[in-house]
Design a protein around this motif. Structure first.
Motif, PDB file in Angstrom:
ATOM      1  N   MET B   1       0.837  -1.182   0.000  1.00  0.00           N
ATOM      2  CA  MET B   1       0.000   0.000   0.000  1.00  0.00           C
ATOM      3  C   MET B   1       0.881   1.243   0.000  1.00  0.00           C
ATOM      4  N   MET B   2       0.520   2.191  -0.856  1.00  0.00           N
ATOM      5  CA  MET B   2       1.305   3.414  -1.006  1.00  0.00           C
ATOM      6  C   MET B   2       0.604   4.566  -0.289  1.00  0.00           C
ATOM      7  N   LEU B   3       1.298   5.192   0.630  1.00  0.00           N
ATOM      8  CA  LEU B   3       0.759   6.344   1.360  1.00  0.00           C
ATOM      9  C   LEU B   3       1.638   7.561   1.088  1.00  0.00           C
ATOM     10  N   ASP B   4       1.136   8.721   1.465  1.00  0.00           N
ATOM     11  CA  ASP B   4       1.975   9.914   1.346  1.00  0.00           C
ATOM     12  C   ASP B   4       3.262   9.765   2.149  1.00  0.00           C
ATOM     13  N   ARG B   5       3.129   9.076   3.315  1.00  0.00           N
ATOM     14  CA  ARG B   5       4.291   8.936   4.191  1.00  0.00           C
ATOM     15  C   ARG B   5       5.252   7.828   3.815  1.00  0.00           C
ATOM     16  N   GLY B   6       4.835   6.943   2.906  1.00  0.00           N
ATOM     17  CA  GLY B   6       5.706   5.830   2.542  1.00  0.00           C
ATOM     18  C   GLY B   6       4.911   4.611   2.111  1.00  0.00           C
ATOM     19  N   LEU B   7       5.441   3.439   2.446  1.00  0.00           N
ATOM     20  CA  LEU B   7       4.849   2.190   1.975  1.00  0.00           C
ATOM     21  C   LEU B   7       4.592   1.265   3.162  1.00  0.00           C
ATOM     22  N   LEU B   9       3.622  -2.810   3.896  1.00  0.00           N
ATOM     23  CA  LEU B   9       3.505  -4.123   3.268  1.00  0.00           C
ATOM     24  C   LEU B   9       3.080  -5.151   4.302  1.00  0.00           C
ATOM     25  N   MET B  10       2.199  -6.037   3.897  1.00  0.00           N
ATOM     26  CA  MET B  10       1.806  -7.123   4.787  1.00  0.00           C
ATOM     27  C   MET B  10       1.635  -8.398   3.959  1.00  0.00           C
ATOM     28  N   GLY B  35      20.726   4.808   3.809  1.00  0.00           N
ATOM     29  CA  GLY B  35      21.070   6.066   3.165  1.00  0.00           C
ATOM     30  C   GLY B  35      20.955   6.038   1.660  1.00  0.00           C
ATOM     31  N   GLU B  36      20.806   4.846   1.082  1.00  0.00           N
ATOM     32  CA  GLU B  36      20.840   4.712  -0.382  1.00  0.00           C
ATOM     33  C   GLU B  36      19.524   4.224  -0.984  1.00  0.00           C
ATOM     34  N   ARG B  37      19.060   3.073  -0.521  1.00  0.00           N
ATOM     35  CA  ARG B  37      17.866   2.479  -1.107  1.00  0.00           C
ATOM     36  C   ARG B  37      17.315   1.388  -0.203  1.00  0.00           C
ATOM     37  N   ILE B  38      16.027   1.149  -0.331  1.00  0.00           N
ATOM     38  CA  ILE B  38      15.400  -0.001   0.318  1.00  0.00           C
ATOM     39  C   ILE B  38      14.450  -0.631  -0.705  1.00  0.00           C
ATOM     40  N   ILE B  39      14.540  -1.945  -0.808  1.00  0.00           N
ATOM     41  CA  ILE B  39      13.739  -2.667  -1.790  1.00  0.00           C
ATOM     42  C   ILE B  39      13.106  -3.866  -1.097  1.00  0.00           C
ATOM     43  N   SER B  40      11.798  -4.035  -1.283  1.00  0.00           N
ATOM     44  CA  SER B  40      11.117  -5.181  -0.694  1.00  0.00           C
ATOM     45  C   SER B  40      10.346  -5.936  -1.766  1.00  0.00           C
ATOM     46  N   ILE B  41      10.257  -7.243  -1.594  1.00  0.00           N
ATOM     47  CA  ILE B  41       9.503  -8.100  -2.504  1.00  0.00           C
ATOM     48  C   ILE B  41       8.543  -8.957  -1.680  1.00  0.00           C
ATOM     49  N   MET B  42       7.301  -9.044  -2.146  1.00  0.00           N
ATOM     50  CA  MET B  42       6.359 -10.024  -1.599  1.00  0.00           C
ATOM     51  C   MET B  42       5.976 -10.976  -2.719  1.00  0.00           C
ATOM     52  N   VAL B 187      -4.829 -19.158   3.373  1.00  0.00           N
ATOM     53  CA  VAL B 187      -4.181 -17.967   3.922  1.00  0.00           C
ATOM     54  C   VAL B 187      -4.108 -18.171   5.429  1.00  0.00           C
ATOM     55  N   GLY B 188      -2.913 -17.997   6.023  1.00  0.00           N
ATOM     56  CA  GLY B 188      -2.791 -18.312   7.443  1.00  0.00           C
ATOM     57  C   GLY B 188      -1.787 -17.456   8.179  1.00  0.00           C
ATOM     58  N   LEU B 189      -1.989 -17.342   9.475  1.00  0.00           N
ATOM     59  CA  LEU B 189      -1.067 -16.644  10.354  1.00  0.00           C
ATOM     60  C   LEU B 189       0.231 -17.448  10.444  1.00  0.00           C
ATOM     61  N   PRO B 190       1.337 -16.854  10.860  1.00  0.00           N
ATOM     62  CA  PRO B 190       1.499 -15.443  11.177  1.00  0.00           C
ATOM     63  C   PRO B 190       1.562 -14.550   9.939  1.00  0.00           C
ATOM     64  N   LEU B 191       1.414 -13.244  10.206  1.00  0.00           N
ATOM     65  CA  LEU B 191       1.557 -12.222   9.172  1.00  0.00           C
ATOM     66  C   LEU B 191       2.916 -11.526   9.324  1.00  0.00           C
ATOM     67  N   ASP B 192       3.484 -11.122   8.214  1.00  0.00           N
ATOM     68  CA  ASP B 192       4.682 -10.290   8.251  1.00  0.00           C
ATOM     69  C   ASP B 192       4.312  -8.865   7.882  1.00  0.00           C
ATOM     70  N   LEU B 193       4.888  -7.937   8.607  1.00  0.00           N
ATOM     71  CA  LEU B 193       4.589  -6.521   8.425  1.00  0.00           C
ATOM     72  C   LEU B 193       5.888  -5.754   8.217  1.00  0.00           C
ATOM     73  N   LEU B 194       5.878  -4.869   7.238  1.00  0.00           N
ATOM     74  CA  LEU B 194       7.036  -3.999   7.006  1.00  0.00           C
ATOM     75  C   LEU B 194       6.537  -2.592   6.693  1.00  0.00           C
ATOM     76  N   VAL B 195       7.049  -1.621   7.424  1.00  0.00           N
ATOM     77  CA  VAL B 195       6.714  -0.219   7.185  1.00  0.00           C
ATOM     78  C   VAL B 195       7.970   0.492   6.679  1.00  0.00           C
ATOM     79  N   ILE B 196       7.826   1.138   5.523  1.00  0.00           N
ATOM     80  CA  ILE B 196       8.954   1.852   4.900  1.00  0.00           C
ATOM     81  C   ILE B 196       8.619   3.334   4.877  1.00  0.00           C
ATOM     82  N   GLY B 197       9.318   4.112   5.684  1.00  0.00           N
ATOM     83  CA  GLY B 197       9.085   5.551   5.700  1.00  0.00           C
ATOM     84  C   GLY B 197       9.765   6.220   4.506  1.00  0.00           C
ATOM     85  N   ARG B 198       9.094   7.219   3.973  1.00  0.00           N
ATOM     86  CA  ARG B 198       9.662   7.983   2.856  1.00  0.00           C
ATOM     87  C   ARG B 198      11.036   8.556   3.244  1.00  0.00           C
TER      88      ARG B 198
END
Lengths: 248, 248
Positions: B1-7, B9-10, B35-42, B187-198
């Motif tokens: 999900m893309m927000l103004d503040r960042g991304l 992912l779940m 300081g350079e980049r962050i990349i995530s894949i689901m 679809v089953g627990l657990p869930l993984d959560l990642l928050v990426i700030g802009r």
């Protein structure tokens, strides 16, 4: 949907062969023999297949020589479902054979929900598969969906009560359809509604609900607002109170 | 999900080869170069395929000779998505060719969501198809789902706001996953959560949420109750005020 008080059925009316070829066709039918029995069918899948099933059932019901094998004379709802299942399977497989079995099985496929009551017996609800076999609803699984089933399912699971009123059941089904309508173009207004009261054998209520219907509009708008309010009322996740657990 | 503040992912962690063969595997990965980049894949789909993609990306990122073709050196997120898409398509088609194209195309299929930001550019969100091509999220379509997308979609459509907080976004996604978890065993627990700030380039927050998690349990219970209360608050349908319109 099966309730203590009877059965409530709802269907949409959209059919499509691709998004550029959309039409409105009735997918809900019923036959009422006052004082004796009421039988309703809802359809999903190939329109030519489902219309063929309905037309042949209509013809049999009118032709005296076929009375032994029709909706009017079958002694139980189980036999009604058997007749409809066999007819459905026969029409699909004939069409598939005529066109060469390979690609055809899925092309002509359809499924049906059969609901009704025969005097002296309980109301019954069946889901009929393209293969002609079927399952019956119980209070463990008190409702069936065919066609696009997923978007509208979570609210049905949560909102259903076997002793709910017809009015609440129609509300629940309207909310469920509204979620599906908003998510999938292949489901479209108007909706057909049929309420079958236990031991009544004539429709208690039937109606076509279109996009201008004040009740539908109240539910559609009200549900969006209610969902957002419900979401707002739940506690936000709190990032700062969580231990930072590096999981990779 | 893309927000103004960042991304945000779940992902869930359930994989299966039939209901009698269920396992837990991570489906979310990320690479952070502070300081350079962050990349995530689901990932969704065939586990052997998606693990092959991830392993090859890992190897390339570590091998100096492959640096021109890796997550670390690609100059834009568009090129990152292109590299991942090509790799995914290549792995699926190689496996399919090795096994005879016929039944194989679907068997080895997988799709991916790629999210991230490179310094000096905007955060980006892509959905990569098994064919290797991809689409990018915009504020018209600000979130992507892969795998079992339908049950959880209606609430996302209604609850999303581009300026929502990360905490509200996690709540919304937890509610969405809860609907899917209740409806589909795959679809089953657990869930993984990642928050990426802009403009942060390191994970703002990451966490694995299991069935004992107090927040998850509060949302799951609270949402069921809130939905039922929201449904109760909507007006019931009124049969008696309707003209009896015979529609058949």
């Amino acid at each position: 949907m099966m309730l203590d008080r009877g059965l409530v059925l709802m269907s949409d009316t959209r059919t499509n062969s691709g998004v550029d070829n959309i039409s409105t066709f009735r997918k809900m039918y019923h036959w009422s023999f006052p004082g004796e029995r009421i039988i309703s069918i809802m359809t999903a899948g190939n329109l030519a297949t489902t219309q063929a099933v309905i037309s042949q059932l209509e013809e049999r019901t009118k032709a005296p020589s076929e009375r032994h094998n029709c909706l009017l004379e079958a002694p139980t709802m189980y036999q009604v479902a058997t007749i409809i299942g066999n007819l459905l399977q026969d029409i699909i497989s004939t069409r598939a054979t005529d066109n060469g079995q390979k690609a055809a099985a899925g092309t002509f496929s359809a499924s049906m929900i059969v609901a009704g009551q025969i005097k002296g017996m309980e109301p019954r609800l069946y889901l009929i598969y393209p293969e002609g076999n079927f399952i019956e609803a119980s209070y463990d699984t008190p409702f069936f969906q065919i066609g696009e089933t997923k978007y509208g399912r979570p609210i049905l699971i949560r909102g259903y009560d076997r002793d709910m009123s017809f009015e609440s059941a129609v509300k629940l089904m309207t909310v469920s359809f509204d979620s599906t309508l908003k998510a999938n173009l292949s489901v479209g207004l108007p909706l057909d509604l049929l309420v079958i009261g236990r031991d009544e054998f004539v429709p208690k209520h039937e109606r076509r609900i279109d996009g201008n219907d004040p009740y539908f509009r109240a539910i559609s708008t009200g549900w969006s607002e209610a969902l957002r309010a419900a979401l707002d009322a739940l506690p936000d996740y709190r990032m700062e109170q969580r231990a930072y657990e590096r999981v990779r």
